[in-house]
Design a protein around this motif. Structure first.
Motif, PDB file in Angstrom:
ATOM      1  N   LEU A  33       0.830  -1.212   0.000  1.00 60.96           N
ATOM      2  CA  LEU A  33       0.000   0.000   0.000  1.00 60.96           C
ATOM      3  C   LEU A  33       0.865   1.262   0.000  1.00 60.96           C
ATOM      4  CD1 LEU A  33      -2.812  -1.189   2.435  1.00 60.96           C
ATOM      5  CD2 LEU A  33      -3.060  -0.713  -0.002  1.00 60.96           C
ATOM      6  N   ALA A  34       2.070   1.165   0.541  1.00 62.67           N
ATOM      7  CA  ALA A  34       2.999   2.306   0.478  1.00 62.67           C
ATOM      8  C   ALA A  34       3.342   2.599  -0.993  1.00 62.67           C
ATOM      9  CB  ALA A  34       4.264   2.009   1.282  1.00 62.67           C
ATOM     10  N   ALA A  35       3.420   1.538  -1.815  1.00 61.80           N
ATOM     11  CA  ALA A  35       3.663   1.730  -3.259  1.00 61.80           C
ATOM     12  C   ALA A  35       2.473   2.438  -3.900  1.00 61.80           C
ATOM     13  CB  ALA A  35       3.920   0.381  -3.935  1.00 61.80           C
ATOM     14  N   VAL A  36       1.250   2.148  -3.406  1.00 67.84           N
ATOM     15  CA  VAL A  36       0.050   2.834  -3.911  1.00 67.84           C
ATOM     16  C   VAL A  36       0.136   4.321  -3.566  1.00 67.84           C
ATOM     17  CG1 VAL A  36      -2.472   2.970  -3.777  1.00 67.84           C
ATOM     18  CG2 VAL A  36      -1.342   0.732  -3.725  1.00 67.84           C
ATOM     19  N   VAL A  37       0.548   4.627  -2.334  1.00 68.33           N
ATOM     20  CA  VAL A  37       0.695   6.022  -1.893  1.00 68.33           C
ATOM     21  C   VAL A  37       1.678   6.764  -2.817  1.00 68.33           C
ATOM     22  CG1 VAL A  37       1.501   7.521  -0.017  1.00 68.33           C
ATOM     23  CG2 VAL A  37       0.131   5.488   0.516  1.00 68.33           C
ATOM     24  N   ARG A  38       2.739   6.063  -3.209  1.00 70.90           N
ATOM     25  CA  ARG A  38       3.762   6.696  -4.076  1.00 70.90           C
ATOM     26  C   ARG A  38       3.307   6.775  -5.537  1.00 70.90           C
ATOM     27  NH1 ARG A  38       7.041   3.018  -1.197  1.00 70.90           N
ATOM     28  NH2 ARG A  38       7.235   1.690  -3.046  1.00 70.90           N
ATOM     29  N   GLY A  39       2.122   6.215  -5.850  1.00 75.18           N
ATOM     30  CA  GLY A  39       1.639   6.259  -7.240  1.00 75.18           C
ATOM     31  C   GLY A  39       2.184   5.140  -8.089  1.00 75.18           C
ATOM     32  N   GLU A  40       2.712   4.082  -7.447  1.00 75.67           N
ATOM     33  CA  GLU A  40       3.364   3.006  -8.204  1.00 75.67           C
ATOM     34  C   GLU A  40       2.534   1.726  -8.277  1.00 75.67           C
ATOM     35  OE1 GLU A  40       6.970   2.526  -6.034  1.00 75.67           O
ATOM     36  OE2 GLU A  40       7.642   4.573  -6.435  1.00 75.67           O
ATOM     37  N   ALA A  41       1.322   1.725  -7.696  1.00 78.85           N
ATOM     38  CA  ALA A  41       0.484   0.517  -7.722  1.00 78.85           C
ATOM     39  C   ALA A  41      -0.973   0.933  -7.580  1.00 78.85           C
ATOM     40  CB  ALA A  41       0.895  -0.439  -6.602  1.00 78.85           C
ATOM     41  N   PHE A  42      -1.862  -0.029  -7.810  1.00 73.67           N
ATOM     42  CA  PHE A  42      -3.309   0.213  -7.826  1.00 73.67           C
ATOM     43  C   PHE A  42      -3.984  -0.891  -7.016  1.00 73.67           C
ATOM     44  CE2 PHE A  42      -7.556   0.159  -9.906  1.00 73.67           C
ATOM     45  CZ  PHE A  42      -7.839   1.531  -9.948  1.00 73.67           C
ATOM     46  N   VAL A  43      -4.960  -0.536  -6.209  1.00 67.44           N
ATOM     47  CA  VAL A  43      -5.653  -1.526  -5.374  1.00 67.44           C
ATOM     48  C   VAL A  43      -6.941  -1.990  -6.045  1.00 67.44           C
ATOM     49  CG1 VAL A  43      -6.913  -1.886  -3.200  1.00 67.44           C
ATOM     50  CG2 VAL A  43      -4.752  -0.605  -3.198  1.00 67.44           C
ATOM     51  N   LEU A  44      -7.144  -3.293  -6.055  1.00 70.15           N
ATOM     52  CA  LEU A  44      -8.435  -3.859  -6.437  1.00 70.15           C
ATOM     53  C   LEU A  44      -8.955  -4.593  -5.209  1.00 70.15           C
ATOM     54  CD1 LEU A  44     -10.644  -4.661  -8.458  1.00 70.15           C
ATOM     55  CD2 LEU A  44      -9.218  -6.611  -9.119  1.00 70.15           C
ATOM     56  N   GLN A  45      -9.979  -4.025  -4.594  1.00 71.87           N
ATOM     57  CA  GLN A  45     -10.556  -4.619  -3.382  1.00 71.87           C
ATOM     58  C   GLN A  45     -12.007  -4.967  -3.679  1.00 71.87           C
ATOM     59  OE1 GLN A  45     -10.653  -1.957  -0.015  1.00 71.87           O
ATOM     60  NE2 GLN A  45     -10.892  -3.597   1.462  1.00 71.87           N
ATOM     61  N   GLY A  46     -12.386  -6.225  -3.431  1.00 73.39           N
ATOM     62  CA  GLY A  46     -13.771  -6.574  -3.757  1.00 73.39           C
ATOM     63  C   GLY A  46     -14.215  -7.884  -3.168  1.00 73.39           C
ATOM     64  N   GLY A  47     -15.536  -8.047  -3.167  1.00 71.11           N
ATOM     65  CA  GLY A  47     -16.151  -9.270  -2.660  1.00 71.11           C
ATOM     66  C   GLY A  47     -17.585  -8.979  -2.275  1.00 71.11           C
ATOM     67  N   ASP A  48     -18.147  -9.857  -1.457  1.00 67.93           N
ATOM     68  CA  ASP A  48     -19.550  -9.733  -1.087  1.00 67.93           C
ATOM     69  C   ASP A  48     -19.835  -8.523  -0.232  1.00 67.93           C
ATOM     70  OD1 ASP A  48     -21.432 -11.542  -2.047  1.00 67.93           O
ATOM     71  OD2 ASP A  48     -20.478 -13.171  -0.959  1.00 67.93           O
ATOM     72  N   CYS A  49     -21.073  -8.043  -0.371  1.00 68.16           N
ATOM     73  CA  CYS A  49     -21.588  -7.027   0.537  1.00 68.16           C
ATOM     74  C   CYS A  49     -21.544  -7.609   1.947  1.00 68.16           C
ATOM     75  CB  CYS A  49     -23.010  -6.716   0.123  1.00 68.16           C
ATOM     76  SG  CYS A  49     -23.952  -6.042   1.431  1.00 68.16           S
ATOM     77  N   ALA A  50     -22.221  -8.724   2.146  1.00 71.86           N
ATOM     78  CA  ALA A  50     -22.155  -9.444   3.417  1.00 71.86           C
ATOM     79  C   ALA A  50     -22.015 -10.922   3.088  1.00 71.86           C
ATOM     80  CB  ALA A  50     -23.421  -9.201   4.240  1.00 71.86           C
ATOM     81  N   GLU A  51     -20.934 -11.531   3.564  1.00 70.23           N
ATOM     82  CA  GLU A  51     -20.777 -12.967   3.358  1.00 70.23           C
ATOM     83  C   GLU A  51     -21.819 -13.708   4.210  1.00 70.23           C
ATOM     84  OE1 GLU A  51     -16.325 -14.294   2.960  1.00 70.23           O
ATOM     85  OE2 GLU A  51     -16.420 -12.655   4.403  1.00 70.23           O
ATOM     86  N   THR A  52     -22.127 -14.922   3.802  1.00 64.66           N
ATOM     87  CA  THR A  52     -23.028 -15.750   4.605  1.00 64.66           C
ATOM     88  C   THR A  52     -22.328 -17.062   4.911  1.00 64.66           C
ATOM     89  OG1 THR A  52     -24.000 -16.730   2.621  1.00 64.66           O
ATOM     90  CG2 THR A  52     -25.112 -14.776   3.536  1.00 64.66           C
ATOM     91  N   PHE A  53     -22.744 -17.703   6.009  1.00 66.12           N
ATOM     92  CA  PHE A  53     -22.127 -18.980   6.366  1.00 66.12           C
ATOM     93  C   PHE A  53     -22.375 -20.012   5.266  1.00 66.12           C
ATOM     94  CE2 PHE A  53     -22.829 -17.823  11.130  1.00 66.12           C
ATOM     95  CZ  PHE A  53     -21.740 -16.959  11.076  1.00 66.12           C
ATOM     96  N   THR A  54     -23.578 -19.999   4.704  1.00 64.73           N
ATOM     97  CA  THR A  54     -23.883 -20.997   3.662  1.00 64.73           C
ATOM     98  C   THR A  54     -23.126 -20.700   2.366  1.00 64.73           C
ATOM     99  OG1 THR A  54     -25.824 -19.710   3.037  1.00 64.73           O
ATOM    100  CG2 THR A  54     -26.200 -21.572   4.512  1.00 64.73           C
ATOM    101  N   GLY A  55     -22.678 -19.439   2.210  1.00 68.50           N
ATOM    102  CA  GLY A  55     -21.949 -19.067   0.989  1.00 68.50           C
ATOM    103  C   GLY A  55     -20.466 -19.369   1.060  1.00 68.50           C
ATOM    104  N   SER A  56     -19.987 -19.906   2.192  1.00 68.73           N
ATOM    105  CA  SER A  56     -18.551 -20.184   2.332  1.00 68.73           C
ATOM    106  C   SER A  56     -18.215 -21.548   1.736  1.00 68.73           C
ATOM    107  CB  SER A  56     -18.143 -20.133   3.806  1.00 68.73           C
ATOM    108  OG  SER A  56     -18.432 -18.863   4.350  1.00 68.73           O
ATOM    109  N   THR A  57     -18.634 -21.768   0.485  1.00 62.88           N
ATOM    110  CA  THR A  57     -18.372 -23.044  -0.183  1.00 62.88           C
ATOM    111  C   THR A  57     -17.202 -22.890  -1.144  1.00 62.88           C
ATOM    112  OG1 THR A  57     -19.810 -22.534  -2.054  1.00 62.88           O
ATOM    113  CG2 THR A  57     -20.848 -23.578  -0.141  1.00 62.88           C
ATOM    114  N   ALA A  58     -16.616 -24.027  -1.517  1.00 63.38           N
ATOM    115  CA  ALA A  58     -15.477 -23.978  -2.441  1.00 63.38           C
ATOM    116  C   ALA A  58     -15.864 -23.297  -3.755  1.00 63.38           C
ATOM    117  CB  ALA A  58     -14.963 -25.392  -2.707  1.00 63.38           C
ATOM    118  N   ASP A  59     -17.056 -23.613  -4.274  1.00 59.39           N
ATOM    119  CA  ASP A  59     -17.489 -23.040  -5.558  1.00 59.39           C
ATOM    120  C   ASP A  59     -17.646 -21.533  -5.460  1.00 59.39           C
ATOM    121  OD1 ASP A  59     -17.464 -25.422  -6.802  1.00 59.39           O
ATOM    122  OD2 ASP A  59     -19.645 -25.694  -6.891  1.00 59.39           O
TER     123      ASP A  59
END
Length: 449
Positions: free
Chosen positions: A56-82
């Motif tokens: 993230l220090a590299a992001v601060v320096r303008g040398e990298a980009f963050v891609l952060q993503g996933g579920d709004c709210a995970e569910t216990f039943t959604g914690s499957t391999a698929d």
């Protein structure tokens, strides 16, 4: 520093107002669960958190980009391999597009393995004359509208821990075990391009990546980075009893880390300077994110920097802006300008999801893909005008073909929402919409640099 002193500092939040905490029936039950969690093995290691801080220090320096993503709210039943594999696959596909088209290293952070709690506008919900506690995420209670399901049950925190461990274990196996091989991920993107209505726009880019990979192969270059990726976990540090119970003292440095995730963030509703969440986050050494909505003033941003990163450590603090497409061009510049003038090292990330939710006539909460895209465009425009670095995007998506957000390449209209509306909370982009977004963000990034 003695153990007692450190423990006292880590518990200082208990004396402050803590927003968005569930009301548990039995404090004794909460203490018993916290004691169990305090003995549980760490989900992540302090050294990995430090590695993310360097990235993230590299992001601060303008040398990298963050891609952060996933579920709004995970569910216990959604914690499957698929389900985990599909989310990871989509994130990796987006990262390849951004890395190549933007010619920039992408820091990959999942909104996974811990995103089991949600802040709510109201603590109670009423239906047909029955009033029950609001659903606060699987870590607290269940989605079914029954008194049994909606009871705030602290034992669910243990289940959240175990589901997080399973999810992280799968992510580690997938990202290190050949599944994340660059050539394989690129082949998935080619399939997407072939079947996407917007595919023609992306064909050129896919062809360029093809040629680059062929060139590397011809040169005999087969770097280790092609076969696996660094993947980090993150979630909102909302339930303070859970986060505190998973805080450990690192044996190398004697410093406290919250080992529930590599990065934890403080939400828009819990970022009060004199509140428990900011106090707790100020004591741990993980990278910290803070969500900033349209009401944030430049002084608020500077005060948060003083509290959360007084030493000015690059990579420690990330601001995740969630302004709404209609407001970002006015609301963001004063913040970025003031922070840049202060010289504080902050990574700026755009969350184009949370400011753009509306209710469709069918009653479904949804978002327009065009609004999501417009907010990202506004984010890039602001940074370009100020000469600062647009450091990344934070999105809610799923690897499944859900119908939750309207628009995108496979035009989803409001009448389609009911077909596969599966979210436990907010509407997510599906795989096609996520990849559409990645190609478009890559183009924007290219033009900024």
């Amino acid at each position: 520093m003695s153990k007692t002193t450190v423990a006292g500092e880590l518990d200082a939040w208990r004396a402050l107002p803590a927003a968005q905490q569930p009301e548990w029936d039995d404090p004794e039950e909460v203490r018993a669960v916290a004691a169990q969690l305090a003995q549980a093995p760490p989900l992540v290691f302090a050294g990995e958190c430090d590695q993310l801080k360097d990235d993230l220090a590299a992001v601060v320096r303008g040398e990298a980009f963050v891609l952060q993503g996933g579920d709004c709210a995970e569910t216990f039943t959604g914690s499957t391999a698929d389900a985990v594999r599909n989310k990871l696959k989509t994130l990796l596909q987006m990262a390849v597009v951004l890395t190549y088209a933007g010619s920039v290293p992408v820091v990959k952070i999942g909104r996974m393995a811990g995103q089991f709690a949600k802040p709510r506008s109201n603590s109670m919900e009423e239906r047909d004359g029955l009033t029950l506690p609001a659903y606060r995420g699987d870590a607290v209670n269940g989605l079914d509208f029954t008194p049994e399901s909606r009871r705030n049950d602290p034992r669910r925190l243990l289940q959240a821990y175990h589901c997080s461990a399973v999810t992280l274990n799968l992510c580690r196996a997938f990202t290190k075990g050949g599944y994340a091989d660059l050539r394989q991920v690129h082949a998935w993107n080619q399939d997407f391009v072939a079947g996407s209505p917007a595919g023609q726009r992306y064909e050129r880019l896919a062809g360029e990546i093809d040629r680059a990979l062929a060139f590397m192969k011809a040169c005999g270059a087969d770097p280790e980075e092609f076969h696996g990726v660094e993947f980090y976990s993150s979630h909102e540090a909302l339930l303070l009893e859970y986060e505190r119970a998973l805080t450990r003292i690192d044996s190398r440095s004697g410093l406290p880390y919250d080992v529930s995730a590599h990065l934890v963030w403080i939400g828009e509703r819990t970022r009060a300077l004199d509140g428990a969440h900011v106090e707790f986050a100020s004591r741990i050494r993980n990278p910290i994110g803070v969500k900033l909505g349209p009401t944030t003033s430049a002084d608020d941003a500077l005060a948060l920097i003083d509290r959360l990163n007084p030493e000015g450590e690059p990579g420690r603090l990330t601001f995740i802006t969630r302004m709404g497409a209609g407001r970002i061009r006015e609301a963001l510049p004063p913040l970025v300008e003031k922070v840049a003038q202060s010289g504080a090292p902050v990574a700026w990330i755009c969350d184009p999801m949370h400011g753009n939710t509306f209710e469709a006539p069918s009653g479904h909460k949804t978002r327009r893909f065009d609004d999501v895209l417009d907010e990202v465009a506004g984010f890039f425009e602001v940074h370009r005008a100020l000469g600062t670095h647009p450091g990344g995007i934070h999105i809610e998506f799923t690897g499944d073909d859900v119908t939750e957000c309207v628009g995108g390449g496979h035009e989803i209209v409001e009448g389609d929402l009911h077909q596969r509306y599966e979210t436990a909370c907010d509407p997510r982009l599906n795989r096609g919409q996520s990849l559409d977004l990645a190609f478009m963000v890559a183009e924007m990034y290219r033009h900024t640099h």
